[in-house]
Design an enzyme around this catalytic site. Structure first.
Site, PDB file in Angstrom:
ATOM      1  N   ALA A  10       0.859  -1.177   0.000  1.00 41.13           N
ATOM      2  CA  ALA A  10       0.000   0.000   0.000  1.00 41.13           C
ATOM      3  C   ALA A  10       0.907   1.243   0.000  1.00 41.13           C
ATOM      4  O   ALA A  10       2.133   1.136  -0.031  1.00 41.13           O
ATOM      5  CB  ALA A  10      -0.912  -0.015   1.224  1.00 41.13           C
ATOM      6  N   MET A  11       0.298   2.429   0.049  1.00 46.11           N
ATOM      7  CA  MET A  11       1.072   3.673   0.045  1.00 46.11           C
ATOM      8  C   MET A  11       1.931   3.794   1.301  1.00 46.11           C
ATOM      9  O   MET A  11       1.578   3.295   2.366  1.00 46.11           O
ATOM     10  CB  MET A  11       0.132   4.879  -0.023  1.00 46.11           C
ATOM     11  N   ASN A  12       3.046   4.514   1.148  1.00 47.67           N
ATOM     12  CA  ASN A  12       3.892   4.920   2.269  1.00 47.67           C
ATOM     13  C   ASN A  12       4.454   3.752   3.068  1.00 47.67           C
ATOM     14  O   ASN A  12       4.583   3.826   4.289  1.00 47.67           O
ATOM     15  CB  ASN A  12       3.122   5.871   3.204  1.00 47.67           C
ATOM     16  N   ALA A  13       4.795   2.678   2.358  1.00 47.31           N
ATOM     17  CA  ALA A  13       5.406   1.524   3.022  1.00 47.31           C
ATOM     18  C   ALA A  13       6.922   1.517   2.865  1.00 47.31           C
ATOM     19  O   ALA A  13       7.590   0.654   3.433  1.00 47.31           O
ATOM     20  CB  ALA A  13       4.819   0.231   2.464  1.00 47.31           C
ATOM     21  N   GLY A  14       7.458   2.451   2.089  1.00 50.12           N
ATOM     22  CA  GLY A  14       8.900   2.510   1.903  1.00 50.12           C
ATOM     23  C   GLY A  14       9.393   1.822   0.648  1.00 50.12           C
ATOM     24  O   GLY A  14      10.559   1.413   0.574  1.00 50.12           O
ATOM     25  N   THR A  16      10.031   3.071  -2.414  1.00 48.21           N
ATOM     26  CA  THR A  16      11.100   3.803  -3.095  1.00 48.21           C
ATOM     27  C   THR A  16      12.378   3.794  -2.268  1.00 48.21           C
ATOM     28  O   THR A  16      13.482   3.692  -2.819  1.00 48.21           O
ATOM     29  CB  THR A  16      10.652   5.241  -3.399  1.00 48.21           C
ATOM     30  N   ASP A  88      10.569   2.005 -10.519  1.00 51.40           N
ATOM     31  CA  ASP A  88       9.754   2.671  -9.500  1.00 51.40           C
ATOM     32  C   ASP A  88       8.334   2.871 -10.023  1.00 51.40           C
ATOM     33  O   ASP A  88       8.120   3.020 -11.227  1.00 51.40           O
ATOM     34  CB  ASP A  88      10.383   4.027  -9.154  1.00 51.40           C
ATOM     35  N   GLU A  89       7.357   2.868  -9.116  1.00 53.48           N
ATOM     36  CA  GLU A  89       5.943   3.061  -9.477  1.00 53.48           C
ATOM     37  C   GLU A  89       5.534   2.098 -10.593  1.00 53.48           C
ATOM     38  O   GLU A  89       4.922   2.487 -11.601  1.00 53.48           O
ATOM     39  CB  GLU A  89       5.686   4.515  -9.890  1.00 53.48           C
ATOM     40  N   ALA A  90       5.856   0.828 -10.401  1.00 46.15           N
ATOM     41  CA  ALA A  90       5.654  -0.179 -11.449  1.00 46.15           C
ATOM     42  C   ALA A  90       4.188  -0.450 -11.749  1.00 46.15           C
ATOM     43  O   ALA A  90       3.872  -1.077 -12.767  1.00 46.15           O
ATOM     44  CB  ALA A  90       6.354  -1.482 -11.053  1.00 46.15           C
TER      45      ALA A  90
END
Length: 209
Positions: A10-14, A16, A88-90
């Site tokens: 999910a978002m903001n899991a690290g 990147t 990134d952002e696959a």
């Protein structure tokens, strides 16, 4: 043996942060990497991959028309052997591009590490994630926590008042101010209009330079 990896969350899991650490590990050992990042995500600047904790690296941009196998072959022709490709952002990949990345693995024998969201704000798979889940050799979940204390597996898009947004385009670039990671149970509640979620998360303190 080279493999196609998909690290999802999910978002903001690290995601990147993990990508940039992996790239650093390769480079520290004298190995060359290529980081690919979608053109539509230019929050940190075009071609710049940046994490929430301040790590940054330059990458090559792509859009849905970019032929990724050819992109990597041109990179090798221009700069020499390549030891790893990181994406990134696959979730923004097309199905054709996921297949092209599998060709980078199978034909060029280069490992490809993809990092992205599994589902969108409606709880539905992104195209890139759908085909990575189908075709990747290795799948790994990067875990994060819901405000309820449970594991967060869903991402909800919220408005300025913290209420769920249920309509709109699947792709809308934004960070902490637009999206919140929640458990499935909390996702159901906010999508039913039960309560609100503060979209802003506490900024992580950075060590002094």
């Amino acid at each position: 043996m080279a493999k196609l990896y998909f690290y999802y969350s999910a978002m903001n899991a690290g995601k990147t942060t993990t990508l940039l650490q992996s790239a650093h590990n390769y480079r520290e050992r004298g190995m060359r990497t290529s980081i690919l990042t979608p053109k539509l995500d230019h929050r940190a600047g075009s071609g710049v991959v940046a994490s929430r904790i301040g790590l940054r690296a330059d990458g090559q941009t792509f859009d849905r028309q970019t032929e990724l196998l050819q992109l990597i072959e041109r990179d090798i022709a221009a700069h020499g052997p390549l030891h790893c490709v990181l994406v990134d952002e696959a979730q923004f990949l097309s199905s054709a591009q996921v297949w092209q990345l599998s060709e980078v693995v199978d034909r060029l024998r280069i490992p490809v590490l993809c990092y992205g969201l599994r589902t969108d704000f409606r709880g539905e798979l992104f195209e890139g994630s759908q085909f990575l889940l189908a075709w990747a050799d290795e799948l790994e979940e990067i875990k994060t926590i819901c405000h309820s204390g449970s594991k967060a597996t869903m991402t909800v898009r919220v408005d300025a008042q913290g209420h769920a947004v249920q309509d709109g385009p699947q792709v809308e670039i934004g960070g902490n101010e637009r999206y919140v990671s929640v458990s499935r149970a909390e996702f159901k509640k906010i999508m039913r209009g039960e309560g609100r979620i503060d979209p802003l998360q506490i900024a992580l303190p950075l060590p002094p330079a």
